[in-house]
Design an enzyme around this catalytic site. Structure first.
Site, PDB file in Angstrom:
ATOM      1  NE  ARG A  18      -3.618   0.135   2.417  1.00 34.62           N
ATOM      2  CZ  ARG A  18      -4.268   0.471   3.540  1.00 34.62           C
ATOM      3  NH1 ARG A  18      -4.356  -0.413   4.522  1.00 34.62           N
ATOM      4  NH2 ARG A  18      -4.826   1.644   3.682  1.00 34.62           N
ATOM      5  CD  GLN A  29     -13.319   7.299   8.495  1.00 35.25           C
ATOM      6  OE1 GLN A  29     -13.692   6.203   8.897  1.00 35.25           O
ATOM      7  NE2 GLN A  29     -14.053   8.019   7.652  1.00 35.25           N
ATOM      8  CG  ASN A  30      -8.656   8.426   3.338  1.00 38.22           C
ATOM      9  OD1 ASN A  30      -9.404   7.525   3.720  1.00 38.22           O
ATOM     10  ND2 ASN A  30      -8.993   9.287   2.401  1.00 38.22           N
ATOM     11  CG  HIS A  73      -8.470   5.391  11.066  1.00 41.29           C
ATOM     12  ND1 HIS A  73      -9.503   4.984  10.242  1.00 41.29           N
ATOM     13  CD2 HIS A  73      -9.029   5.519  12.305  1.00 41.29           C
ATOM     14  CE1 HIS A  73     -10.620   4.877  10.946  1.00 41.29           C
ATOM     15  NE2 HIS A  73     -10.363   5.205  12.201  1.00 41.29           N
ATOM     16  CB  CYS A 103      10.231   4.129  22.794  1.00 43.88           C
ATOM     17  SG  CYS A 103      10.703   4.609  21.125  1.00 43.88           S
ATOM     18  CB  CYS A 154      12.494  -1.787  20.125  1.00 45.16           C
ATOM     19  SG  CYS A 154      12.265  -0.068  20.508  1.00 45.16           S
ATOM     20  CB  THR A 176     -16.416   7.876   5.205  1.00 44.95           C
ATOM     21  OG1 THR A 176     -16.326   6.892   6.233  1.00 44.95           O
ATOM     22  CG2 THR A 176     -17.355   8.990   5.634  1.00 44.95           C
TER      23      THR A 176
HETATM   24  P1  OAD Z   1     -14.893   2.357   3.046  1.00 41.86           P
HETATM   25  O1  OAD Z   1     -14.165   1.545   2.043  1.00 41.86           O
HETATM   26  O2  OAD Z   1     -15.583   1.653   4.144  1.00 41.86           O
HETATM   27  O3  OAD Z   1     -15.979   3.270   2.308  1.00 41.86           O
HETATM   28  C1  OAD Z   1     -15.633   4.024   1.194  1.00 41.86           C
HETATM   29  C2  OAD Z   1     -16.862   4.814   0.746  1.00 41.86           C
HETATM   30  O4  OAD Z   1     -16.453   5.585  -0.367  1.00 41.86           O
HETATM   31  C3  OAD Z   1     -18.042   3.942   0.301  1.00 41.86           C
HETATM   32  O5  OAD Z   1     -19.230   4.427   0.922  1.00 41.86           O
HETATM   33  C4  OAD Z   1     -18.094   4.157  -1.220  1.00 41.86           C
HETATM   34  O6  OAD Z   1     -19.418   4.202  -1.715  1.00 41.86           O
HETATM   35  C5  OAD Z   1     -17.450   5.516  -1.362  1.00 41.86           C
HETATM   36  N1  OAD Z   1     -16.779   5.723  -2.659  1.00 41.86           N
HETATM   37  C6  OAD Z   1     -16.177   4.820  -3.471  1.00 41.86           C
HETATM   38  N2  OAD Z   1     -15.680   5.409  -4.556  1.00 41.86           N
HETATM   39  C7  OAD Z   1     -15.966   6.728  -4.451  1.00 41.86           C
HETATM   40  C8  OAD Z   1     -15.742   7.880  -5.258  1.00 41.86           C
HETATM   41  N3  OAD Z   1     -15.095   7.806  -6.426  1.00 41.86           N
HETATM   42  N4  OAD Z   1     -16.206   9.061  -4.823  1.00 41.86           N
HETATM   43  C9  OAD Z   1     -16.868   9.173  -3.657  1.00 41.86           C
HETATM   44  N5  OAD Z   1     -17.123   8.139  -2.845  1.00 41.86           N
HETATM   45  C10 OAD Z   1     -16.672   6.934  -3.234  1.00 41.86           C
HETATM   46  O7  OAD Z   1     -13.836   3.441   3.579  1.00 41.86           O
HETATM   47  P2  OAD Z   1     -13.863   4.252   4.944  1.00 41.86           P
HETATM   48  O8  OAD Z   1     -15.238   4.654   5.317  1.00 41.86           O
HETATM   49  O9  OAD Z   1     -12.821   5.278   4.840  1.00 41.86           O
HETATM   50  O10 OAD Z   1      -9.625   1.628   8.891  1.00 41.86           O
HETATM   51  O11 OAD Z   1     -13.361   3.136   5.943  1.00 41.86           O
HETATM   52  C11 OAD Z   1     -13.183   3.453   7.294  1.00 41.86           C
HETATM   53  C12 OAD Z   1     -12.059   2.634   7.845  1.00 41.86           C
HETATM   54  O12 OAD Z   1     -12.282   1.246   7.591  1.00 41.86           O
HETATM   55  C13 OAD Z   1     -10.707   2.892   7.194  1.00 41.86           C
HETATM   56  O13 OAD Z   1     -10.058   4.025   7.722  1.00 41.86           O
HETATM   57  C14 OAD Z   1      -9.955   1.641   7.492  1.00 41.86           C
HETATM   58  C15 OAD Z   1     -11.035   0.642   7.159  1.00 41.86           C
HETATM   59  O14 OAD Z   1     -10.941  -0.580   7.785  1.00 41.86           O
HETATM   60  C16 OAD Z   1      -8.592   0.920   9.329  1.00 41.86           C
HETATM   61  O15 OAD Z   1      -7.859   0.295   8.583  1.00 41.86           O
HETATM   62  C17 OAD Z   1      -8.426   1.000  10.815  1.00 41.86           C
END
Ligand code: OAD
Length: 229
Positions: A56, A91-92, A109, A120, A138, A172
């Protein structure tokens, strides 16, 4: 005006970084988060976890911000000129908001281009691959928040929410808490809430205003609308 924006993977989707959930090749359909994104997974198989984040990190370095990131950076600059403020919480773990010009980004995140000492807690910049034997005295881990861990900067986030006049969630799914609960906290204060997403999120009903389409199209047009007011 104080605007609070929460972004998720959808804002970076058109930059080629993929999303976690939803139709198509979503990341958590191809990979098991319990094997890759938990402290237990890292303790069990650190090499596998490093491989996932190394992949990634390489993808991120090759990616570029899209029109949605650029529009949000413009909004921050324009609000500052008008004595307003933008709090941009993401969250990105990518740095595309910063590369588009956003000055202040809260990464709740974590950040993929940083590593953290597992003992540490010292955080350092990291653009190359991490390996099991990467050390700062470490073992190093990716500076990302895993399932079961507490997101970063929550005090700062809730303080900014207290001062917000408008709450906007962009790209999101509303599936992961506490981020997904911020809209309810904003509503509880009587703040107007707006969702910009490709499709309705899990908590779409919480929003007063909902706009659906690709972020690269709907975010710039929403920003122009706000700035025209
Ligand atoms: P998700 O993958 O859960 O959701 C992404 C959202 O973006 C969905 O609702 C899609 O419909 C929308 N989407 C996709 N393509 C798009 C576009 N071109 N324009 C606009 N919207 C679009 O991602 P997050 O909500 O960010 O956490 O996920 C939250 C957390 O879950 C992440 O930070 C990550 C993941 O597990 C960890 O890894 C701790």
């Amino acid at each position: 005006m104080n605007v609070f924006i929460l972004t998720g993977a959808g804002v970076s989707a058109e930059s080629g970084l993929g999303v976690f959930r939803g139709p198509g090749a979503a990341m958590w359909k191809r990979y098991d988060p319990m094997q890759l994104a938990t402290p237990e997974a890292f303790a069990r198989n650190p090499a596998l976890v490093h491989d996932f984040y190394n992949m990634r990190r390489r993808n991120l370095i090759a990616a570029s911000p899209n029109a949605a990131h650029v529009a949000l950076a413009r909004l921050e600059a324009q609000l500052a000129r008008r004595c307003g403020a933008l709090t941009l919480v993401t969250q990105n773990v990518d740095d595309l908001h910063e590369r588009a010009g956003s000055r202040r980004v809260i990464h709740m995140h974590g950040e993929l281009l940083k590593a953290r000492c597992a003992s540490c807690g010292a955080v350092s910049d990291r653009r190359d691959d991490l390996a099991v034997d990467s050390r700062c005295g470490c073992a190093l881990r990716p500076h990302v928040v895993w399932f079961g861990e507490t997101p970063l900067d929550l005090d700062e986030i809730f303080a900014a929410l207290e001062a917000a006049d408008l709450f906007v969630a962009i790209g999101t799914s509303g599936a992961v808490y506490p981020a997904a609960g911020l809209v309810r906290a904003a509503r509880g204060r009587g703040v107007r809430c707006c969702e910009l997403n490709l499709e309705a999120s899990d908590n779409a009903a919480e929003f007063d205003d909902r706009r659906y389409g690709p972020a690269s199209e709907i975010v710039p047009s929403w920003v122009e609308e706000i700035l025209a007011k």
